[in-house]
Design an enzyme around this catalytic site. Structure first.
Site, PDB file in Angstrom:
ATOM      1  N   SER A 177       0.822  -1.207   0.000  1.00  0.00           N
ATOM      2  CA  SER A 177       0.000   0.000   0.000  1.00  0.00           C
ATOM      3  C   SER A 177       0.861   1.265   0.000  1.00  0.00           C
ATOM      4  CB  SER A 177      -0.964  -0.057   1.202  1.00  0.00           C
ATOM      5  OG  SER A 177      -1.937   0.920   1.057  1.00  0.00           O
ATOM      6  N   ASP A 254     -10.010  -5.356  -3.922  1.00  0.00           N
ATOM      7  CA  ASP A 254      -9.449  -4.377  -2.995  1.00  0.00           C
ATOM      8  C   ASP A 254     -10.359  -3.142  -2.994  1.00  0.00           C
ATOM      9  OD1 ASP A 254      -7.930  -2.375  -1.798  1.00  0.00           O
ATOM     10  OD2 ASP A 254      -6.033  -3.218  -2.549  1.00  0.00           O
ATOM     11  N   HIS A 288      -7.529  -5.749   0.320  1.00  0.00           N
ATOM     12  CA  HIS A 288      -6.339  -4.984   0.647  1.00  0.00           C
ATOM     13  C   HIS A 288      -5.665  -5.476   1.919  1.00  0.00           C
ATOM     14  CE1 HIS A 288      -4.003  -1.395  -0.266  1.00  0.00           C
ATOM     15  NE2 HIS A 288      -4.014  -1.048   1.035  1.00  0.00           N
TER      16      HIS A 288
END
Lengths: 310, 688
Positions: A177, A254, A288
């Site tokens: 991320s 995600d 995610h």
């Protein structure tokens, strides 16, 4: 957000040694916070006074079994994402097994300075503490402490290399991320410095997403041209240097992908244009979370091992 | 010195007196010489030569050269071997230098320290420049001794050699002697037997004839006796009649006389008229039949003539005696037979019964008991038989023996051979029309230098025309194949080189879609623009019918394999692996028997799919690979794709391949694919 620092793997070192600083300008004093045997090696956490960040910082380091280090002998550094500390990666990513197999040291730093008593530091989860965005802030009040880019690319490697005799020449970088963003910009801004790079669901084009715009505006000011130095997509378009083999995994389900925070297509387009070899894998059904990272971490460790152990 | 000289003279004299004592006398003589040599004498070299020369004379005179050597004490031999000096006649500066340096004697009173090879006498080194040996070759005593010893040992070994030869010769002679004696004895026995036969026959004949004559004699005597008796009787009758007539005549009584005279007169007249047969009834000649001695004569003749030989015996074929066009046929005779020549008959045997086997047997006259028949067919059976002939006659034919020519060498099919770092699969053509027993494969590992080849390894008794051999990685091997039948192995085939650097395979062109053509070298595939009408396409059972594809013939070894394909960025292709029996009317990757990377050109981008069972993960690749590496690992059950130019890992299929797979190549639009073979797998393929 979390940053994952892929560990630098020390080549021939059996046991790390805690050293007093050799360079007078940098405090090298490490304090061991914890040490746990893991996959034949040791997962340790150290605390030190950071000269770049002007605060106490913790980082985690995984030291693979000695014989494997001897066998492979390669070094890597990695980072984690928004809101995370060094603990997230080492407890959730399940990276140690593969790192032990390939003899790779994993170094996982924190994601931002902590306890600097800056006003507004802890107000939001996507800015300030836990959201350093790996930039060197230029704006008050952040510019004194929020120098994560310098910390990650200079201070931390120096610290690790001097204390663990890791091979400074063989370092890889990876992250999830925001950490993926950090990994990409570290590699793209420093051609040749990192032998390998990979990312999990990275923020590929922060200038074009809400997270990035908020962080960049806060740390770097309103001048968008100064943002470009920390945007992977922009950097990829202008990259020139040794061929980078970038491995990116992205969960298809995600929530931040659909919320247009990650924008991998922009990066892919830029890399296609400037012929940077990327393998981008859109993994069906993954989100995610760290479950997604956990699922593919060994592919990434192998990817790094391929270049670091070459 | 005088004493020694005197003793020696005495001995020498004794020598001449009795040769028998030579050996005995050698010892003291030699001893004497040694003494002369070793004693520090106040004698000159000239004096010392006296006994030596006399000894030489002795050794020559007595012809004891063979024995003379062992009795020579060491250190003495130099004086005892004359002759070879001429070899050293040329002056040698080094030797003179050495001589000067090595001398020990300073005056005449010292013992000689040098030796003149020309005069064969000891002398003093210091006298060399001025003395009588000025122009001679004078060397140090030690050296001279060594040289002469060497000569002697050479001579000795020559002699030993000669002795060995002589011994061999003697043993040969002995053998010959024994053989002659044996043969003579056998001949003698033979003759005796023959003569006995003849004598017996004659005696028998004599007995027969004697008894026959005896019978005849008896018959004749009997008949004569009967005749005699008959005559006697007749005479008695006549006499009686005469007496009656006389008695009547004297009778006074006329009347009585007249009365009785008439019948008597009649009888007398009758008798007188009766002709007396006075011929001897039997022939006096004995009937002697002409003696038929022809059989005896024949017997006598055969005594001197050798008997006709008996049928020779064919020997079985000796291994490795045949070639593919010739056979060495051997037979043997009975040791008693004398044979002038043999006639060898041969005839090919055809297993095919439709071919008439009553071909004329060819015949050849041979003096020896073996013959090499040439100009034959390879891998064929021939039957042979032989007759022996001598002056007396011809033997019956031997039994027939079957010999077989060796096969022609096989022909390795390079296009059907495939290899990988651990093994190679070699295939070949038999090279023979009829089956052979087995094949032998020979394997030579090439050394670091291509010229030096190490030991040959052989794999024997291979029943079929292919063989999978285990090899060491990173080496180079020369491979030959021989065909073998009972006649032996054929010549080597042409060599075939296998390099175990990487995996090497060829395309199975029989699987190629009709639109797919393969270059001459077999490694480039083309799908040309020209539209081929469907009617002109020839689909075999094994050809891909839908996908313009071809399979590669990968070696069936469950190891790691790596190969590369060069592609054009505008070519749409599918490359990967498939089971050999993958559906021919399906698209590669569309089923569960094939795994492939597919490149699709969309208007906006290049799309890469990694297809198996019709499904592909969503993967974006920013740098278009032009050289794609494929790594197949049976153990790990992986098939990985790489951008070989960058070393970039693209994708890995995880699958436990249940059967052997074959590389597959397909073109979805016109274009070309170039297969790169025999490449060493890059290190990184093992890291995924």
């Amino acid at each position: 957000m979390m940053e994952e620092d892929a560990g630098t793997s020390a080549r021939r070192e059996k046991r790390f040694r805690v050293q007093t600083s050799e360079k007078s300008d940098v405090s090298m004093a490490l304090v061991q916070v914890s040490s746990n045997k893991c996959c034949g090696g040791y997962q340790k956490v150290f605390e030190h006074d950071s000269s770049e960040l002007k605060c106490k910082m913790k980082f985690a380091i995984y030291l693979p079994p000695k014989d494997l280090v001897d066998l492979y002998g390669a070094d890597v550094i990695t980072k984690a994402g928004l809101t995370c500390t060094e603990q997230n990666f080492i407890t959730k990513a399940g990276s140690q097994q593969a790192a032990a197999e390939h003899g790779i040291i994993l170094v996982a730093p924190d994601t931002s300075p902590r306890g600097c008593n800056i006003e507004g530091e802890d107000e939001s989860w996507d800015f300030g503490t836990g959201a350093g965005f790996y930039v060197n802030a230029t704006q008050e009040p952040w510019k004194t402490n929020y120098r994560m880019y310098a910390y990650i690319t200079e201070e931390l490697p120096r610290l690790v290399n001097s204390n663990f005799a890791a091979d400074a020449e063989r370092v890889g970088v990876s992250g999830h991320s925001m950490g993926g963003h950090g990994a990409l910009i570290c590699a793209l801004k420093n051609p040749g410095k990192y032998k390998s790079v990979s990312a999990f669901a990275p923020i590929c084009n922060p200038m074009q997403c809400a997270w990035g715009q908020k962080a960049f505006a806060g740390y770097l000011g309103p001048d968008k041209s100064s943002w470009e130095a920390y945007d992977a997509t922009v950097l990829a378009g202008a990259y020139s240097g040794p061929a980078l083999d970038i491995l990116i995994d992205q969960g298809r389900d995600d929530q931040f992908l659909s919320a247009s925070q990650l924008l991998p297509d922009n990066l892919i387009a830029a890399c296609s244009q400037s012929n940077i070899p990327v393998v981008f894998r859109l993994q069906q059904g993954y989100d995610h979370s760290y479950y997604f990272v956990f699922s593919f971490i060994s592919d990434h460790i192998k990817h790094h091992a391929k270049y670091l152990n070459a | 010195m005088d004493l020694f000289g005197g003793t020696l003279d005495v001995i020498t004299e004794e020598m001449t007196v009795s040769d028998d004592e030579d050996r005995v006398e050698d010892r003291p003589t030699a001893f004497m010489d040694k003494y002369i040599e070793n004693t520090t004498m106040h004698a000159t070299g000239v004096q010392a030569t006296v006994p030596v020369s006399s000894f030489q004379r002795f050794s020559v005179d007595t012809n004891e050269s063979l024995h003379f050597e062992p009795f020579i004490p060491e250190g003495e031999e130099n004086e005892l071997t004359p002759g070879n000096d001429d070899v050293f006649l040329t002056e040698n500066q080094d030797e003179s230098k050495e001589l000067m340096e090595g001398r020990t004697a300073q005056s005449e009173s010292d013992s000689p320290d040098a030796y003149c090879t020309d005069c064969q006498t000891p002398t003093h080194a210091f006298k060399k420049p001025t003395g009588p040996h000025k122009n001679h070759r004078v060397i140090l005593m030690k050296k001279a001794a060594q040289e002469i010893k060497n000569d002697i040992s050479k001579t000795r070994s020559k002699l030993e050699e000669k002795i060995t030869q002589m011994e061999n010769f003697v043993s040969n002679l002995e053998e010959i002697f024994i053989t002659v004696e044996e043969n003579f004895g056998r001949q003698e026995q033979n003759l005796e037997q023959h003569y006995n036969d003849v004598l017996q026959t004659l005696a028998h004949r004599y007995d027969e004839r004697a008894s026959a004559q005896e019978d005849e004699k008896k018959i004749k005597l009997e008949s004569l006796y009967n005749q005699l008796i008959g005559c006697g009787k007749m005479m008695d009758d006549s006499k009686e009649l005469i007496e009656q007539a006389q008695a009547l005549y004297r009778n006074e009584n006329k009347y009585a006389f007249l009365q009785r005279v008439m019948p008597i007169m009649k009888r007398i007249e009758g008798l007188a008229k009766e002709e007396v047969d006075l011929k001897i009834a039997t022939s006096l000649e004995f009937d002697v039949p002409a003696a038929d001695l022809s059989d005896v004569k024949q017997m006598m003749d055969t005594i001197n003539a050798v008997p006709a030989p008996s049928a020779p015996v064919m020997n079985p074929q000796i291994p490795n005696s045949a070639t593919c066009t010739s056979l060495r046929v051997c037979w043997s005779l009975f040791s008693d037979d004398t044979v002038e020549y043999y006639e060898l008959y041969s005839r090919p045997i055809f297993e095919d019964i439709t071919v008439e086997s009553d071909l004329e047997a060819s015949k050849v006259k041979v003096k020896e008991t073996h013959y090499t028949v040439t100009d034959l067919l390879s891998n064929a059976q021939y039957e042979f038989w032989v007759t022996a002939t001598n002056t007396t006659g011809i033997s019956p034919a031997s039994e027939k023996a079957v010999y077989m020519t060796v096969p022609s060498p096989p022909v390795i099919k390079p296009r059907e051979c495939t290899s990988c770092p651990e093994a190679a699969l070699i295939r070949w053509d038999s090279g023979n029309t009829n089956p052979v027993d087995s094949y032998t494969l020979e394997l030579i590992e090439m050394g670091a230098e291509s010229s030096t080849s190490t030991a040959t390894e052989s794999i024997v008794a291979i029943p079929t025309c292919e063989c999978l051999i285990q090899l060491q990685p990173g080496k180079c091997y020369l491979i030959y194949v021989r065909a073998v039948n009972i006649g032996g192995p054929s010549e080597r085939s042409q060599s075939f080189t296998v390099s175990t650097t990487g995996t090497l395979f060829h395309l199975m062109e029989d699987t190629a879609h009709p639109c797919l053509s393969v270059s001459e070298d077999g490694f480039t595939m083309f799908y040309t623009d020209e539209e081929l009408p469907l009617s002109e396409m020839v689909f075999g059972d094994n050809t891909f019918a839908r996908c313009v594809a071809v399979l590669g013939d990968l070696i069936p070894v469950r190891a790691r394999h790596y190969w590369e394909v060069e592609v054009d960025p505008h070519t749409e292709y599918r490359i990967g692996v498939a089971y050999e029996d993958t559906q021919r009317n399906a698209y590669l990757g569309g089923n569960n028997s094939s795994w492939c990377m597919r490149h699709v050109l969309t208007p906006s981008r290049h799309k890469y799919e990694f297809l198996h069972n019709g499904w592909s993960p969503d993967i974006r690749i920013t740098s278009h690979p032009l050289r794609i590496g494929m790594a197949l690992d049976y153990d790990k059950g992986t098939l990985s794709f790489f951008n070989a130019d960058l070393g970039q890992h693209l994708f890995t299929f995880q699958c436990q391949f249940l059967h052997y797979v074959h590389p597959c190549f397909a073109l979805d639009n016109p274009g070309a694919l170039a297969l790169k073979n025999g490449i060493k797998a890059p290190h990184y393929v093992t890291l995924v």
